[in-house]
Design a protein around this motif. Structure first.
Motif, PDB file in Angstrom:
ATOM      1  N   ARG A   9      -7.368   4.453   3.789  1.00 37.38           N
ATOM      2  CA  ARG A   9      -6.550   4.602   4.997  1.00 37.38           C
ATOM      3  C   ARG A   9      -6.962   3.673   6.132  1.00 37.38           C
ATOM      4  O   ARG A   9      -6.112   3.221   6.890  1.00 37.38           O
ATOM      5  N   GLY A  54       0.809  -1.211   0.000  1.00 35.05           N
ATOM      6  CA  GLY A  54       0.000   0.000   0.000  1.00 35.05           C
ATOM      7  C   GLY A  54       0.838   1.255   0.000  1.00 35.05           C
ATOM      8  O   GLY A  54       2.051   1.198   0.130  1.00 35.05           O
ATOM      9  N   LYS A  84      -4.542  -3.505   7.753  1.00 31.53           N
ATOM     10  CA  LYS A  84      -3.481  -4.368   7.245  1.00 31.53           C
ATOM     11  C   LYS A  84      -2.285  -4.375   8.194  1.00 31.53           C
ATOM     12  O   LYS A  84      -1.671  -5.418   8.423  1.00 31.53           O
ATOM     13  N   ARG A 144      -5.668   0.316   5.255  1.00 30.86           N
ATOM     14  CA  ARG A 144      -4.222   0.239   5.443  1.00 30.86           C
ATOM     15  C   ARG A 144      -3.895   0.006   6.918  1.00 30.86           C
ATOM     16  O   ARG A 144      -3.008  -0.775   7.245  1.00 30.86           O
TER      17      ARG A 144
END
Lengths: 139, 222, 310
Positions: free
Chosen positions: C172, B159, C178, C175
């Motif tokens: 976001r 990412g 993650k 993320r």
């Protein structure tokens, strides 16, 4: 270098500068005999290599004369020629040859006077610069 | 294709300065397409080098040759009959071509005239952009067809970093953020859930971390 | 408790944690580290020690961290994946842990382009998520990234960064999820100036139940002046500074702007204390460390809890 007579090559587009040269002729406008005209179907047809070869063969100055902005018979041959001229100017500069010895000039078919004046001015400019630092070696 | 750009004339001139006879060898493949070392560029460089030597009051003999494929021994062989008529070879091919010449003509000085850059695609006429790093383990199937290895400035696998600004990379407003592109594409494909799958630490061996790479196709070997 | 980290204990006790940051010096003067850290000593639970921040060479994060540790404080070892491959990072993690450092923050790091070694090759063998994963695996499985056993594994309390304001906004939260999945125990956010947007972000975080899985420390930066606010708005990538903040600073005289900046920071903390999922504050006073104690005090976060009493 008092007697220096520059050799000038002018690549002239059939649709504008070449016709303008013709008109200059029929109007009895004189222009310097130093300028050797090469007729091309469009300045877009003038390759970087043609410009380089002119210098290799001993030209002191070269100009590419094409149509006015937006008037190219083949749409954008003149702008592309302008880009190529800039590219070759950079090569000349890298070689230590004055880039002003090469120029892109734009005019229309009706500009007989401009053709003659350009030929004079360019010839004078090159005369002031003096002979091209590159000359074919005579064997 | 493999992209390249001509080296500065000054550097090329310095390489060939000691020699009187040069073979200037282009390549008809990638460097022709990216206008760095095809027949046309060979002609232009030859002309520039001749102008330069005239300026020095010297004569240089440059033979212009453009091979079908300079990274292929079969085509490189074409130079064999004439090679003793030159003092040095200046190659306008990518690094693969230069090395194929150097491998074949061991007694002959071979110099590169271009800097080999990247594997790229043409974005539009006259513009080429990096698209692949040859990492040996293609991820495009899970990143929506956009490569984070080649196109993210940090080659991030999981990412975007915190520096993304209006879809552009923190290093320059000219550079797209690869992860923004990937995210938009995953959304368009209805695959955004895939983003949260962890991409484990990469095995860099197929990417060159395991030493120089080679492909041997037994079915094709003669 | 997963680790011996003081930060972990404070967070686990339900107290709001306070961290701050200390950039190591650009030279071999340990007293510089001590001077900066001393300003923070009694007012924070742990101090982030940056790792070649903005891609400028500085004293290594672990060495400065050890100096801070020797002062009886708790360093958070920042580690960026830009400068080292997985071998170098793991050896530094073991080394730091063997010298008493038990908390770290995993980052990808600013691009070398921004620093004073723009010609350097950046490494990026791992990204920040993979670094989190590696440190967690070293701790919980006792394994190196390559799979071999570690003789006495480092037990690091693992942190990651989150920027709720960088684009794409809708990515976001994913993320963050993650990073949590990879093993992040705590998260420190980018400086928060746009509180409305941050609260929206936290709502999304809580909707997914991520607030149960990670400790989140909200990033606070006091503005020294309206000029600094404008600079951060326009020049720092991924920073969201609303016009109201700039206007408020411009509304007072230049001499009063620092005080106003501190006031804004304190008010932000007070408002964010009430936000679900916020477990503490990370106060980044850029070259203004001496103001951290008064911000902590004015925000009602002082005295800091003593760990022995938890």
């Amino acid at each position: 270098m008092k007697n220096f007579e520059p050799e000038i090559v002018a690549f002239c587009c059939h649709y504008c500068a070449y016709t303008a040269a013709d008109m200059a002729g029929s109007k009895r406008l004189s222009y310097p005999p130093n300028v050797k005209i090469i007729r091309v179907p469009c300045t877009g047809k003038v390759d970087a290599l043609h410009m380089m070869r002119a210098f290799e063969k001993g030209a002191d100055g070269v100009y590419v004369a094409g149509c006015l902005e937006g008037d190219c018979h083949f749409k954008n041959g003149n702008t592309r020629a302008g880009q190529r001229v800039a590219y070759v100017q950079k090569i000349l500069e890298d070689l230590g040859i004055e880039p002003q010895r090469l120029e892109m000039i734009m005019m229309s078919a009706g500009m007989g006077e401009r053709f003659a004046r350009t030929a004079f001015e360019f010839t004078e400019k090159i005369r002031e610069l003096g002979p091209c630092p590159v000359k074919p070696i005579k064997k | 294709m493999i992209t390249a750009e001509q080296k500065p004339l000054e550097e090329i001139i310095a390489y060939i300065e000691p020699y009187d006879r040069i073979f200037l060898v282009g390549c008809n493949e990638c460097v022709t397409v990216c206008a760095a070392g095809g027949r046309k560029e060979v002609g232009l460089l030859a002309s520039a080098l001749r102008l330069n030597s005239m300026k020095q009051g010297k004569t240089i003999e440059i033979k212009e040759i453009t091979l079908e494929r300079q990274c292929d021994p079969e085509y490189v062989e074409e130079l064999a009959s004439d090679i003793n008529r030159t003092d040095a070879v200046l190659s306008m091919a990518c690094g693969c071509g230069v090395q194929t010449l150097a491998g074949r003509y061991k007694e002959m000085p071979i110099f590169p005239a271009v800097n080999t850059l990247f594997m790229g695609a043409s974005e539009s006429q006259g513009i080429w952009a990096e698209r692949c790093r040859g990492c040996g383990d293609c991820l495009l199937g899970i990143t929506g067809g956009i490569c984070p290895v080649a196109r993210c400035s940090k080659s991030l696998f999981n990412g975007p970093c915190g520096g993304t600004c209006s879809g552009k990379c923190e290093i320059s407003p000219e550079v797209d953020c690869a992860w923004c592109l990937i995210w938009e594409r995953l959304k368009a494909l209805g695959m955004e859930k895939r983003y949260e799958e962890l991409m484990e630490a990469k095995d860099w061996r197929p990417s060159g971390g395991g030493g120089p790479r080679k492909i041997v196709r037994k079915d094709l070997v003669l | 408790m997963k680790t011996e980290s003081k930060l972990e204990r404070i967070l686990a006790s339900g107290n709001l944690a306070v961290t701050s940051e200390c950039g190591p010096p650009r030279g071999a003067r340990p007293e510089k580290v001590r001077e900066k850290a001393a300003l923070l000593k009694d007012h924070v639970d742990a101090v982030n020690v940056t790792d070649n921040q903005t891609a400028m060479v500085r004293m290594s994060s672990w060495a400065a961290g050890v100096i801070i540790k020797q002062m009886g404080m708790d360093p958070i070892l920042q580690m960026v994946t830009r400068d080292r491959n997985r071998l170098a990072m793991q050896s530094d993690i073991i080394g730091a842990y063997s010298l008493g450092i038990n908390t770290m923050l995993c980052l990808s790091g600013d691009h070398p382009k921004f620093g004073d070694h723009a010609t350097a090759k950046s490494v990026y063998d791992l990204d920040s998520v993979q670094l989190v994963r590696m440190v967690q695996k070293m701790r919980d499985e006792g394994k190196f990234q390559g799979g071999a056993d570690i003789d006495c594994p480092p037990k690091m309390f693992v942190g990651a960064a989150s920027n709720p304001f960088a684009e794409p906004f809708d990515l976001r939260v994913s993320r963050l999820a993650k990073k949590i999945k990879a093993g992040a125990d705590f998260v420190q956010t980018q400086c928060i100036f746009n509180l409305d947007k941050f609260e929206k972000f936290m709502e999304m975080v809580c909707d997914r139940g991520l607030n149960e899985k990670v400790y989140l420390l909200a990033g606070i930066t006091p503005m020294k002046s309206a000029g600094m606010a404008k600079y951060m708005k326009n020049k720092v990538p991924g920073m969201d500074v609303p016009d109201e903040v700039i206007k408020r600073l411009e509304g007072v005289s230049k001499a009063e702007q620092p005080e106003e900046g501190i006031k804004i920071a304190v008010e932000s903390i007070q408002r964010l204390k009430e936000v679900k999922g916020v477990h503490g504050f990370h106060i980044m006073a850029i070259e203004w460390e001496e103001k951290v104690p008064q911000i902590v005090e004015k925000a009602g976060l002082f005295p800091r809890p003593a760990v022995e009493n938890l």
